[in-house]
Design an enzyme around this catalytic site. Structure first.
Site, PDB file in Angstrom:
ATOM      1  N   CYS A   1      -5.314   8.094  10.014  1.00  0.00           N
ATOM      2  CA  CYS A   1      -5.269   7.599  11.384  1.00  0.00           C
ATOM      3  C   CYS A   1      -4.881   8.700  12.358  1.00  0.00           C
ATOM      4  O   CYS A   1      -3.979   9.499  12.085  1.00  0.00           O
ATOM      5  CB  CYS A   1      -4.261   6.456  11.509  1.00  0.00           C
ATOM      6  SG  CYS A   1      -4.718   4.967  10.613  1.00  0.00           S
TER       7      CYS A   1
ATOM      8  N   ASP B   1       5.117   0.899  12.084  1.00  0.00           N
ATOM      9  CA  ASP B   1       3.911   0.212  11.621  1.00  0.00           C
ATOM     10  C   ASP B   1       3.829  -1.233  12.110  1.00  0.00           C
ATOM     11  O   ASP B   1       2.827  -1.910  11.865  1.00  0.00           O
ATOM     12  CB  ASP B   1       3.840   0.229  10.090  1.00  0.00           C
ATOM     13  CG  ASP B   1       3.349   1.557   9.547  1.00  0.00           C
ATOM     14  OD1 ASP B   1       2.956   2.422  10.356  1.00  0.00           O
ATOM     15  OD2 ASP B   1       3.354   1.734   8.319  1.00  0.00           O
TER      16      ASP B   1
ATOM     17  N   LYS C   1       0.836  -1.202   0.000  1.00  0.00           N
ATOM     18  CA  LYS C   1       0.000   0.000   0.000  1.00  0.00           C
ATOM     19  C   LYS C   1       0.871   1.252   0.000  1.00  0.00           C
ATOM     20  O   LYS C   1       0.614   2.211  -0.743  1.00  0.00           O
ATOM     21  CB  LYS C   1      -0.901   0.014   1.230  1.00  0.00           C
ATOM     22  CG  LYS C   1      -1.665   1.318   1.423  1.00  0.00           C
ATOM     23  CD  LYS C   1      -2.411   1.370   2.737  1.00  0.00           C
ATOM     24  CE  LYS C   1      -1.534   1.735   3.910  1.00  0.00           C
ATOM     25  NZ  LYS C   1      -1.354   3.211   4.064  1.00  0.00           N
ATOM     26  N   ASN C   2       1.911   1.258   0.825  1.00  0.00           N
ATOM     27  CA  ASN C   2       2.738   2.458   0.969  1.00  0.00           C
ATOM     28  C   ASN C   2       3.642   2.699  -0.232  1.00  0.00           C
ATOM     29  O   ASN C   2       4.204   3.793  -0.366  1.00  0.00           O
ATOM     30  CB  ASN C   2       3.572   2.367   2.246  1.00  0.00           C
ATOM     31  CG  ASN C   2       2.725   2.511   3.497  1.00  0.00           C
ATOM     32  OD1 ASN C   2       1.618   3.048   3.448  1.00  0.00           O
ATOM     33  ND2 ASN C   2       3.232   2.019   4.612  1.00  0.00           N
TER      34      ASN C   2
ATOM     35  N   ARG D   1       1.439  14.469  11.629  1.00  0.00           N
ATOM     36  CA  ARG D   1       2.267  14.202  10.459  1.00  0.00           C
ATOM     37  C   ARG D   1       2.178  15.448   9.584  1.00  0.00           C
ATOM     38  O   ARG D   1       1.531  15.454   8.537  1.00  0.00           O
ATOM     39  CB  ARG D   1       1.757  12.955   9.725  1.00  0.00           C
ATOM     40  CG  ARG D   1       2.130  11.676  10.456  1.00  0.00           C
ATOM     41  CD  ARG D   1       1.897  10.444   9.624  1.00  0.00           C
ATOM     42  NE  ARG D   1       0.582   9.891   9.861  1.00  0.00           N
ATOM     43  CZ  ARG D   1       0.198   8.702   9.410  1.00  0.00           C
ATOM     44  NH1 ARG D   1       1.025   7.965   8.706  1.00  0.00           N
ATOM     45  NH2 ARG D   1      -1.015   8.252   9.651  1.00  0.00           N
TER      46      ARG D   1
ATOM     47  N   ILE E   1       8.408   7.475  16.650  1.00  0.00           N
ATOM     48  CA  ILE E   1       7.977   8.112  15.407  1.00  0.00           C
ATOM     49  C   ILE E   1       6.720   8.947  15.616  1.00  0.00           C
ATOM     50  O   ILE E   1       6.667  10.118  15.232  1.00  0.00           O
ATOM     51  CB  ILE E   1       7.741   7.053  14.313  1.00  0.00           C
ATOM     52  CG1 ILE E   1       8.976   6.149  14.161  1.00  0.00           C
ATOM     53  CG2 ILE E   1       7.409   7.727  12.991  1.00  0.00           C
ATOM     54  CD1 ILE E   1      10.254   6.876  13.789  1.00  0.00           C
TER      55      ILE E   1
ATOM     56  N   ARG F   1      -4.043   9.758   4.786  1.00  0.00           N
ATOM     57  CA  ARG F   1      -2.897  10.633   4.999  1.00  0.00           C
ATOM     58  C   ARG F   1      -2.132  10.944   3.719  1.00  0.00           C
ATOM     59  O   ARG F   1      -1.449  11.952   3.632  1.00  0.00           O
ATOM     60  CB  ARG F   1      -1.932   9.974   6.001  1.00  0.00           C
ATOM     61  CG  ARG F   1      -2.454   9.966   7.432  1.00  0.00           C
ATOM     62  CD  ARG F   1      -2.283  11.321   8.081  1.00  0.00           C
ATOM     63  NE  ARG F   1      -2.686  11.325   9.479  1.00  0.00           N
ATOM     64  CZ  ARG F   1      -2.495  12.330  10.312  1.00  0.00           C
ATOM     65  NH1 ARG F   1      -1.927  13.432   9.879  1.00  0.00           N
ATOM     66  NH2 ARG F   1      -2.896  12.261  11.560  1.00  0.00           N
TER      67      ARG F   1
ATOM     68  N   ARG G   1      -8.138  -0.418   5.241  1.00  0.00           N
ATOM     69  CA  ARG G   1      -7.349   0.626   4.576  1.00  0.00           C
ATOM     70  C   ARG G   1      -6.008   0.097   4.097  1.00  0.00           C
ATOM     71  O   ARG G   1      -5.418   0.664   3.163  1.00  0.00           O
ATOM     72  CB  ARG G   1      -7.107   1.799   5.526  1.00  0.00           C
ATOM     73  CG  ARG G   1      -8.337   2.666   5.779  1.00  0.00           C
ATOM     74  CD  ARG G   1      -7.971   3.863   6.653  1.00  0.00           C
ATOM     75  NE  ARG G   1      -6.782   4.519   6.139  1.00  0.00           N
ATOM     76  CZ  ARG G   1      -5.725   4.851   6.882  1.00  0.00           C
ATOM     77  NH1 ARG G   1      -5.722   4.590   8.176  1.00  0.00           N
ATOM     78  NH2 ARG G   1      -4.687   5.434   6.338  1.00  0.00           N
TER      79      ARG G   1
END
Length: 417
Positions: free
Chosen positions: A116, A306, A22-23, A121, A328, A92, A398
């Site tokens: 989220c 994550d 996904k990222n 961020r 983070i 995001r 998601r």
């Protein structure tokens, strides 16, 4: 609203295929607006964030077609270079279209990101870098508006802190800027490297991806390309940890083992047997009673934030006390209260969590608060006695493709209601 109903204490065994990342898919989708030509992407995961990004691309004028396991994107005319709030409020990654849109059209209007609620961020790193490339940035009514009617120009940019989406966004803007751009303190993540590989297939001149310094020489235009998205290392890590918690020999396939070294190293310390039956597969089996192992989240190649919630769920089943330090995001322990409802013994102090194991978890009604927290609750539910109901699983949708089907195929008793 969907729920997951999980009956715990069932052993996982077999093979789980890993979907595309996904990222990595989200910036690749954003990159398709950089050229008029057709870009074909394979291994795009069918998850909510990707669907949201595709709706956004269609909104701005991208033509999208699906054929077999690939999607084609043609951005011949960008009719509306805008990312409206109603489309991107749950995601995001909306800021990823800021750089490509202003590079391609000279203007962009992008809603401030949603997603989220795990901490700040901020998009300020994107905006500061774009201003150094010559864009005029304003912020009003929840939107970032950028203009560069004369185009962008190269610049030396040093990020104040490591930012994955910032590195990706500015790298995409710089490929069409005049002259050379140097990004310092750039993110090292495999997803950044995957985006650079796609851009280079499109004709971009990039070197240094995967290091703290990336150099981009701007070109006049980009061309068509065909690219397969890398495997999702977070999905793979989630299943590996589930296999260590309740498995008896579980293999994840279609992965790049080097992307998971920080996770598999900690798993070995905790008592796992890790092996590599073939180049694209990782096997995990618990060989010893689980031992408590501390982690501290860091940017890649460190232990990923994550994977923090999943590791916490695992540590409830380990002998001893483990320390988890979240470096983070400042608000990424919201799953602690839900794990406690299941019997976990966890104490918090700032960005430190102490997990006291081994505890007997029991099924309960719990609520997912964000994408990765829901994965942690799912692992806890697999290890718990009795039935667990996880509410708000749209969070897990998601970022995980058909997670209940994949787990059921290797022995989990899980159903979507």
């Amino acid at each position: 609203m969907d729920n997951f109903v999980i009956e715990g204490k069932h052993t996982l065994t077999g093979e789980i295929p890993i979907s595309g990342s996904k990222n990595a898919a989200l910036p690749a989708l954003a990159a398709t607006v950089l050229t008029e030509d057709t870009v074909i992407l394979e291994r795009i995961p069918e998850v909510r964030d990707v669907w949201t990004m595709m709706r956004l691309l269609k909104h701005i004028g991208v033509c999208i077609e699906q054929s077999d396991n690939a999607y084609s994107f043609k951005s011949e005319l960008i009719s509306l270079p805008e990312a409206p709030y109603n489309l991107v409020k749950t995601m995001r990654a909306s800021s990823l279209v800021l750089g490509p849109l202003i590079a391609r059209t000279g203007r962009a209007r992008v809603s401030m990101p949603g997603g989220c609620a795990i901490g700040a961020r901020p998009i300020d790193l994107h905006m500061n870098a774009l201003e150094q490339l010559g864009a005029r940035i304003t912020q009003d009514h929840g939107y970032v508006e950028a203009q560069a009617p004369d185009g962008l120009h190269g610049s030396n940019i040093r990020f104040e802190r490591v930012t994955v989406t910032g590195t990706e966004d500015i790298m995409m803007a710089a490929v069409l800027a005049r002259g050379e751009t140097v990004l310092e303190n750039a993110a090292l993540e495999p997803e950044v490297v995957d985006l650079a590989n796609l851009l280079k297939k499109m004709g971009a001149l990039i070197e240094g991806e995967g290091t703290p310094t990336i150099k981009i020489q701007g070109v006049d235009r980009l061309r068509s390309a065909h690219h397969a998205i890398i495997a999702d290392r977070i999905e793979a890590g989630t299943f590996l940890i589930a296999g260590l918690a309740v498995g008896h020999g579980l293999t994840v396939t279609g992965v790049h083992a080097a992307h998971l070294e920080a996770v598999t190293e900690k798993m070995s310390q905790a008592g796992a047997e890790i092996s590599y039956p073939r180049e694209d597969a990782i096997y995990v089996e618990p060989k010893e009673p689980l031992r408590a192992v501390d982690i501290s989240t860091q940017e890649y190649p460190g232990f990923p934030t994550d994977m923090q919630a999943q590791w916490m769920a695992l540590m409830t089943q380990a002998n001893g006390k483990s320390q988890i330090v979240e470096n983070i995001f400042e608000n990424r322990f919201m799953h602690v209260s839900e794990l406690s409802r299941m019997g976990a013994k966890i104490s918090l102090a700032g960005n430190h969590a102490s997990v006291h194991g081994k505890t007997t978890l029991s099924g309960a009604a719990v609520m997912a608060s964000d994408l990765r927290a829901s994965a942690g609750l799912l692992i806890a539910a697999l290890a718990a006695s009795g039935e667990t109901v996880i509410d708000r699983v749209y969070h897990i949708d998601r970022g995980y493709e058909d997670i209940e089907k994949k787990l059921a195929a290797v022995g989990a008793h899980i159903r979507r209601v």
